[in-house]
Design an enzyme around this catalytic site. Structure first.
Site, PDB file in Angstrom:
ATOM      1  N   HIS A  86       1.318  -1.208   0.260  1.00 36.41           N
ATOM      2  CA  HIS A  86       0.344  -0.287   0.185  1.00 36.41           C
ATOM      3  C   HIS A  86       0.788   1.292  -0.124  1.00 36.41           C
ATOM      4  O   HIS A  86      -0.070   2.408  -0.671  1.00 36.41           O
ATOM      5  CB  HIS A  86      -0.875   0.134   1.141  1.00 36.41           C
ATOM      6  CG  HIS A  86      -0.231  -0.145   2.566  1.00 36.41           C
ATOM      7  ND1 HIS A  86      -0.534  -0.819   3.219  1.00 36.41           N
ATOM      8  CD2 HIS A  86      -0.425   1.259   3.290  1.00 36.41           C
ATOM      9  CE1 HIS A  86      -0.167  -0.869   4.890  1.00 36.41           C
ATOM     10  NE2 HIS A  86       0.202   0.864   4.022  1.00 36.41           N
ATOM     11  N   ASP A 223       1.042  -8.049   1.992  1.00 39.28           N
ATOM     12  CA  ASP A 223       1.599  -6.405   1.812  1.00 39.28           C
ATOM     13  C   ASP A 223       3.071  -5.956   1.661  1.00 39.28           C
ATOM     14  O   ASP A 223       3.569  -5.008   2.568  1.00 39.28           O
ATOM     15  CB  ASP A 223       0.933  -5.423   2.918  1.00 39.28           C
ATOM     16  CG  ASP A 223       0.669  -4.278   2.791  1.00 39.28           C
ATOM     17  OD1 ASP A 223       0.649  -3.771   1.394  1.00 39.28           O
ATOM     18  OD2 ASP A 223      -0.181  -3.946   3.629  1.00 39.28           O
ATOM     19  N   SER A 643       3.640   2.272   7.865  1.00 38.74           N
ATOM     20  CA  SER A 643       4.087   1.306   7.355  1.00 38.74           C
ATOM     21  C   SER A 643       5.298   1.077   6.639  1.00 38.74           C
ATOM     22  O   SER A 643       5.747   2.261   5.532  1.00 38.74           O
ATOM     23  CB  SER A 643       2.517   1.886   6.594  1.00 38.74           C
ATOM     24  OG  SER A 643       1.401   1.688   6.622  1.00 38.74           O
TER      25      SER A 643
END
Length: 707
Positions: A86, A223, A643
């Site tokens: 992402h 991810d 992240s």
């Protein structure tokens, strides 16, 4: 000293190696307290103190700020970077077309020549950090009113930037406040601006679970995405994009571990957490609660329209995938944070702590006549209404292309072209970006948001253009929005828009922009008259806490500077039900079966189901569980910006990439719940499995010495 010893004894005897209760803290590295390092050792960290920050192969030298919004880690001697899918999503989207849809089908560069450059993408390495509060105080910081501090610090930062660039033009510096402005640190960075996309898995895997699973556990999302840093071929230093650039050779890169983990094992994250407010007063939390509610409500309306159009058209899906993901992430975060604020009684907890500080203040006299809780309460009460409305305004009027153009034109942000002596020929021009938005989608979004705003806003915050909606469009916000998109001069792309002609000055889109800007500025000014006084009181409240707990290690709120958090692998228990600490391949296959029955967020290509249904996962099989583990939990302390942060074991080896937190502790930006707060990470063996079995990326696996 006695309190420090008590702190260590408390942690050493309360948290056994098998206990999984979170060790709170986002710690700066250059001044990591010895008490914290000793606790890390007690939990299984085996490297020396200097290995974190100052050694030749210090762990932090492999960690990067990815793009100014995420984190990442260098994993090879040729500058290969792992981050989350992402985090790389918008780069993947920008390279995608209907004919070559890398979001849908993934991407794997077979050579350096096939790796794709990305405009405006950069990665930053932190070079050094130090406390310059004494320097700023010597220059007069102590004597400045709160309102003048920011400008003063900016001016000092500009001077220091010029000084360091004279010595080394590849460096830049930032001066940021820590501990609510009670201290200031200078951080030196080296930015690399040639960063290329190397590998991406299909969105079905990189975003598996979608909004259904976002912020949730259990997770199976793979991810990750892979990029490479390129450098000047002669200096191995930063360079603007050029075909002659070569892969960067870093001083240190993170070794990848295939050994896995078990409950109680040491885990460390290192990355760039964006923003937390854990020193925030109870009054500030009440304000945040109202803002969260407004944000979630508006974004819910916007996303309902967006997802319907995305599902109806592949071209629209490509345009809006990233926008939808960005919007929905903090829509759900806002909902979850408010839920947690309620469930743990956070406001009441803060009020109890503030009462303790009041009593301590009365006993010691510290900041007497300066820190005033009654004043702080009144200031927030005065700002409460305007704060909620500002969130409602911002979320409503900046969610579509016309509103963005209307704002740019009404605020004079567009370059005025044409002869200075002939005003009738002066014009502005919007670049042709019609490949980035869809008229039907954006027009319906605007209409829905305008109707929703009218229903949610206080009467004294309704702008004048609603009279036009009532008088000319029968009160129909959707008709008004459609008219603006089809008729406003602002929607001309790549063509002159003459700003001193009636066509412009009487244009309804222009009038809309002027009204929105006036509303925004009026509300902002209403907020601003209390900002400095509130900021000063919050700063004093933090100072009082630090003084009251001066013998205890205290970390500063996150501000997108490099931080380390430590903890252990392990799950949590909620309602008497254990969460488990990892997910395995079979659990994903079971969700894929739901995808085959129509659950969109669990849909995946047949090859993915086939790969994850294998009887033998070879070297990717965990030695303890005998399964191929996908994602895992640890009690590390992270937030947005983390992240893509690497998760290291006690030997400084990479075992995963952090990508999410759990729904049950979404108040962690303002309060860290030691019992429930968990970091969700993708297992590095799952990453390598997908690179190997799906991508056949042998050259990359050899490069990171993982096969």
């Amino acid at each position: 000293m006695k309190k420090t010893v008590a702190f260590l004894l408390f942690y050493l005897f309360t948290f056994s190696p098998m206990s999984v209760r979170a060790d709170e803290g986002m710690w700066t590295l250059y001044n990591l307290p010895q008490a914290v390092y000793q606790q890390m050792q007690a939990e299984g960290f085996s490297l020396p103190y200097e290995s974190l920050y100052s050694g030749d192969n210090a762990v932090m030298k492999a960690v990067v700020n990815f793009g100014g919004y995420c984190s990442g880690v260098v994993v090879s001697p040729d500058g290969l970077v792992f981050t989350n899918h992402h985090c790389g999503f918008d780069c993947i989207r920008q390279h995608s077309t209907v004919e070559h849809d890398y979001m849908l089908n993934g991407f794997n560069a077979q050579s350096y020549a096939e790796e794709l450059p990305n405009e405006d993408l950069f990665v930053s390495f932190m070079v050094e950090q130090r406390d310059i509060t004494p320097l700023l105080d010597s220059l007069g910081l102590k004597n400045l009113p709160f309102a003048a501090i920011s400008e003063f610090v900016d001016s000092v930062e500009n001077v220091l930037t010029e000084q360091i660039r004279q010595k080394d033009p590849t460096l830049r510096v930032e001066v940021k406040p820590f501990y609510e402005g009670n201290q200031y640190y200078l951080t030196t960075y080296r930015d690399f601006k040639d960063v290329r996309l190397v590998f991406a898995i299909p969105k079905s895997m990189g975003k598996f679970g979608g909004e259904t699973d976002n912020w949730m556990w259990p997770r199976q999302t793979c991810d990750f995405s892979v990029f490479r840093i390129y450098a000047d071929p002669e200096t191995n230093g930063p360079a603007e994009y050029s075909e002659r650039n070569v892969p960067y050779h870093p001083q240190h890169w993170a070794p990848v571990s295939m050994k896995g983990y078990k409950p109680g094992d040491f885990a460390m994250t290192m990355g760039y957490p964006g923003s937390t407010s854990r020193y925030l007063s109870s009054y500030g939390i009440l304000e945040r609660y109202a803002e969260n509610a407004a944000r979630a409500q508006v974004r819910g309306v916007k996303q309902d329209v967006m997802i319907r159009h995305m599902r109806a058209s592949e071209a629209v899906r490509i345009m809006y995938d990233s926008k939808y993901a960005q919007s929905s992430n903090y829509w759900k975060n806002s909902l979850g944070m408010n839920k947690c604020i309620d469930s743990i009684g956070l406001v009441a907890q803060k009020q109890v702590f503030e009462h303790q500080i009041r009593r301590w203040q009365d006993e010691t006299g510290y900041l007497k006549e300066q820190l005033d809780f009654d004043l702080l309460s009144k200031l927030y009460q005065h700002r409460y209404e305007a704060s909620r409305m500002f969130t409602l305004i911002y979320e409503t009027f900046f969610g579509d292309q016309l509103s963005l153009r209307a704002f740019q034109s009404s605020t004079g942000r567009m370059e005025v072209k044409g002869p200075e002596d002939k005003v009738k020929k002066q014009y502005i021009e919007f670049r042709d970006n019609t490949d980035e938005w869809d008229l039907d989608t954006d027009a319906e979004i605007l209409g829905a948001l305008l109707q929703n705003y009218r229903e949610q806003a206080l009467s004294n915050y309704i702008p004048d253009f609603y009279q036009t909606i009532d008088q000319r469009f029968g009160g129909d916000c959707k008709r008004y929005a459609r008219y603006l998109y089809e008729n406003s001069v602002l929607m001309r792309s790549g063509k002159p828009i003459y700003i001193n002609k009636k066509e412009y000055t009487r244009d309804l889109g222009v009038e809309y922009g002027i009204d929105v800007f006036a509303l925004l500025m009026g509300t902002y000014m209403g907020l601003g008259q209390f900002d400095d006084a509130i900021g000063e009181q919050e700063k004093l409240l933090c100072a009082a806490k630090l003084r009251m707990e001066q013998d205890m290690p205290n970390y500063s709120d996150a501000n997108f500077t490099l931080r380390m958090s430590y903890g252990q692998i392990g799950g949590y228990t909620l309602g008497g039900k254990p969460s488990g600490y990892y997910t395995e391949a079979q659990s994903m296959v079971e969700k894929m079966l739901q995808g085959e029955r129509g659950v969109i967020d669990y849909e995946a290509e047949p090859i993915m189901k086939e790969l994850l249904s294998a009887r033998d996962f070879g070297p990717y099989t965990d030695g303890t569980s005998g399964k191929m583990q996908l994602c895992f939990l640890s009690n590390n302390d992270i937030t947005g910006g983390n992240s893509g942060s690497p998760v290291f074991n006690g030997q400084g080896e990479l075992i995963g990439l952090a990508f999410d937190g759990n729904w049950d502790s979404l108040s962690s930006d303002i309060f860290f719940d030691r019992e429930l707060a968990r970091t969700i990470s993708v297992d590095i063996r799952y990453v390598l499995f997908m690179m190997d079995r799906w991508g056949h990326a042998d050259r990359l696996l050899r490069e990171i010495n993982a096969k």
